[in-house]
Design a protein around this motif. Structure first.
Motif, PDB file in Angstrom:
ATOM      1  N   GLU A 182       0.819  -1.211   0.000  1.00  0.00           N
ATOM      2  CA  GLU A 182       0.000   0.000   0.000  1.00  0.00           C
ATOM      3  C   GLU A 182       0.855   1.264   0.000  1.00  0.00           C
ATOM      4  N   PRO A 188      -1.438  -5.131   2.167  1.00  0.00           N
ATOM      5  CA  PRO A 188      -1.078  -4.419   3.388  1.00  0.00           C
ATOM      6  C   PRO A 188       0.257  -4.924   3.917  1.00  0.00           C
ATOM      7  N   THR A 198      -3.874  -3.211   7.150  1.00  0.00           N
ATOM      8  CA  THR A 198      -4.291  -2.328   6.072  1.00  0.00           C
ATOM      9  C   THR A 198      -4.788  -0.995   6.607  1.00  0.00           C
ATOM     10  N   LYS A 199      -4.668   0.025   5.768  1.00  0.00           N
ATOM     11  CA  LYS A 199      -5.193   1.335   6.128  1.00  0.00           C
ATOM     12  C   LYS A 199      -6.605   1.499   5.579  1.00  0.00           C
TER      13      LYS A 199
END
Length: 103
Positions: A53, A79, A84-85
């Protein structure tokens, strides 16, 4: 045989994917990221371009172009080990944007 390739901003993801048989490049700057993606696109039989990412953020324009082109390689953002964002619905939203189907 179709190939996958990883462009990663961190060493751990690179090592993990190598264990799964996927080669890749470590990048730290936008220039390195664009160069790594360019080199990957020259590979024969590249089916999947995996990119972390954070690396994808450094090369948003080309990632968007590759997605919109609708051809191989399939771009997969992964991620890092910290998670993950993205929101929990990012995959269904991605599919909806990609093919226009609500899930």
């Amino acid at each position: 045989t179709m190939k996958a390739y990883l462009v990663s901003d961190n060493h751990d993801s690179l090592v993990g994917m190598r264990l799964a048989g996927i080669e890749g490049t470590l990048v730290h700057t936008p220039d390195e990221t664009y160069a790594a993606i360019g080199n990957a696109l020259k590979m024969r039989n590249l089916a999947i371009l995996a990119i972390t990412e954070k690396a994808a953020e450094m090369a948003e324009e080309i990632i968007q172009q590759l997605r919109e082109r609708g051809d191989l390689p399939l771009v997969v953002e992964i991620p890092d080990r910290f998670g993950t964002k993205r929101g929990p619905d990012f995959l269904t939203r991605y599919v909806q944007e990609a093919i226009g189907v609500k899930m």
